[in-house]
Write a protein that holds these residues in place. Structure first.
Motif, mmCIF file in Angstrom:
data_model
loop_
_atom_site.group_PDB
_atom_site.id
_atom_site.type_symbol
_atom_site.label_atom_id
_atom_site.label_comp_id
_atom_site.label_asym_id
_atom_site.label_seq_id
_atom_site.Cartn_x
_atom_site.Cartn_y
_atom_site.Cartn_z
ATOM 1 N N LYS A 113 48.006 46.305 29.512
ATOM 2 C CA LYS A 113 46.937 47.242 29.175
ATOM 3 C C LYS A 113 45.865 46.479 28.425
ATOM 4 O O LYS A 113 46.174 45.710 27.508
ATOM 5 C CB LYS A 113 47.452 48.362 28.261
ATOM 6 C CG LYS A 113 48.401 49.307 28.902
ATOM 7 C CD LYS A 113 48.791 50.382 27.897
ATOM 8 C CE LYS A 113 49.920 51.228 28.415
ATOM 9 N NZ LYS A 113 50.345 52.221 27.413
ATOM 10 N N THR A 114 44.627 46.712 28.796
ATOM 11 C CA THR A 114 43.491 46.119 28.088
ATOM 12 C C THR A 114 42.545 47.249 27.684
ATOM 13 O O THR A 114 42.583 48.340 28.268
ATOM 14 C CB THR A 114 42.744 45.108 28.976
ATOM 15 O OG1 THR A 114 42.333 45.758 30.184
ATOM 16 C CG2 THR A 114 43.615 43.917 29.316
ATOM 17 N N ALA A 115 41.700 46.973 26.705
ATOM 18 C CA ALA A 115 40.765 47.992 26.225
ATOM 19 C C ALA A 115 39.670 48.263 27.250
ATOM 20 O O ALA A 115 39.182 49.392 27.365
ATOM 21 C CB ALA A 115 40.150 47.560 24.903
ATOM 22 N N VAL A 118 39.061 43.929 32.850
ATOM 23 C CA VAL A 118 38.888 42.485 32.703
ATOM 24 C C VAL A 118 38.592 41.861 34.061
ATOM 25 O O VAL A 118 38.979 42.395 35.100
ATOM 26 C CB VAL A 118 40.124 41.814 32.051
ATOM 27 C CG1 VAL A 118 40.259 42.223 30.604
ATOM 28 C CG2 VAL A 118 41.394 42.131 32.801
ATOM 29 N N THR A 119 37.923 40.730 34.035
ATOM 30 C CA THR A 119 37.564 40.036 35.275
ATOM 31 C C THR A 119 38.794 39.381 35.889
ATOM 32 O O THR A 119 39.821 39.199 35.212
ATOM 33 C CB THR A 119 36.507 38.942 35.002
ATOM 34 O OG1 THR A 119 37.116 37.930 34.185
ATOM 35 C CG2 THR A 119 35.274 39.509 34.318
ATOM 36 N N TYR A 142 47.570 45.735 35.950
ATOM 37 C CA TYR A 142 46.644 45.970 34.840
ATOM 38 C C TYR A 142 46.206 47.417 34.796
ATOM 39 O O TYR A 142 46.026 48.052 35.829
ATOM 40 C CB TYR A 142 45.398 45.077 34.985
ATOM 41 C CG TYR A 142 45.671 43.632 34.664
ATOM 42 C CD1 TYR A 142 45.445 43.135 33.390
ATOM 43 C CD2 TYR A 142 46.173 42.767 35.628
ATOM 44 C CE1 TYR A 142 45.707 41.805 33.100
ATOM 45 C CE2 TYR A 142 46.441 41.440 35.341
ATOM 46 C CZ TYR A 142 46.200 40.971 34.071
ATOM 47 O OH TYR A 142 46.462 39.668 33.770
ATOM 48 N N SER A 143 46.037 47.915 33.572
ATOM 49 C CA SER A 143 45.456 49.237 33.375
ATOM 50 C C SER A 143 44.566 49.182 32.144
ATOM 51 O O SER A 143 44.702 48.285 31.303
ATOM 52 C CB SER A 143 46.547 50.300 33.218
ATOM 53 O OG SER A 143 47.333 50.048 32.077
ATOM 54 N N VAL A 144 43.660 50.133 32.042
ATOM 55 C CA VAL A 144 42.723 50.184 30.921
ATOM 56 C C VAL A 144 43.146 51.297 29.972
ATOM 57 O O VAL A 144 43.444 52.416 30.397
ATOM 58 C CB VAL A 144 41.280 50.425 31.425
ATOM 59 C CG1 VAL A 144 40.322 50.598 30.262
ATOM 60 C CG2 VAL A 144 40.841 49.273 32.317
#
Length: 183
Positions: A113-115, A118-119, A142-144
């Motif tokens: 998880k990222t805020a 992302v590239t 990946y998830s936001v």
């Protein structure tokens, strides 16, 4: 016996045979297709889950749906699962087989998880760092999650790596509370 334990028993035998026949990749592809078919069809999902339908009927339907579309080994395995009245846990069986293949190949799945989004370059860099950390190949999803403010949270098996700004602020807050904040 839990569904996962039952699934593992079947899958160990399937993996061994698929390895001997050099068909592991074919079975993996078949299982992914079958999983998508079941997930995409409420009728098929209900048919598989319904205990009142005759096992021979389930075997016939599975044969008609997948014959000629999947590897012979996969089809024979599905027939066996039908005859043993385990087709109702096929999703667990498939998930466990995919996990088993990853285990055998030294691959782990990381849920990251990222805020913010992302590239691809950042994803590759993060995946490489996690690969070095675990010593294994990484398959990342990946998830936001904007609530983490920045950084990332990665879950690999039962481990959580929390490198989020939110977590760093919590740790800093705790240090201030304890009076143990040193430069």
């Amino acid at each position: 016996m839990t569904n996962r334990k039952t699934a593992r028993r079947y899958n160990l035998a399937l993996y061994e045979i698929a390895s001997e026949k050099k068909s592991v990749d074919a079975v993996v592809m078949d299982f992914r297709d079958i999983q998508r078919s079941i997930a995409g069809s409420k009728e098929l999902s209900n048919f598989i889950a319904t205990p009142i339908i005759n096992l021979n009927k389930k075997t016939e339907v599975v044969n008609s749906l997948f014959s000629g579309k999947v590897n012979d080994l996969t089809l024979k395995f599905l027939e066996l699962v039908c005859k043993k009245n385990r087709i109702n846990i096929i999703d667990d069986i498939i998930s466990d087989f995919l996990d088993l293949v990853n285990e055998k190949r030294g691959v782990v799945t990381a849920k990251i998880k990222t805020a913010v989004d992302v590239t691809e370059k950042e994803k590759v860099a993060l995946t490489e760092k996690l690969k070095k950390y675990t010593g294994k190949e990484i398959t990342a999803s990946y998830s936001v999650d904007p609530s983490i403010k920045g950084g990332f949270i990665a879950q690999i098996d039962d481990k959580i790596i929390d490198a989020s700004i939110t977590r760093q602020l919590e740790l800093l807050r705790e240090k201030f509370k304890q009076g143990s904040f040193n430069n």
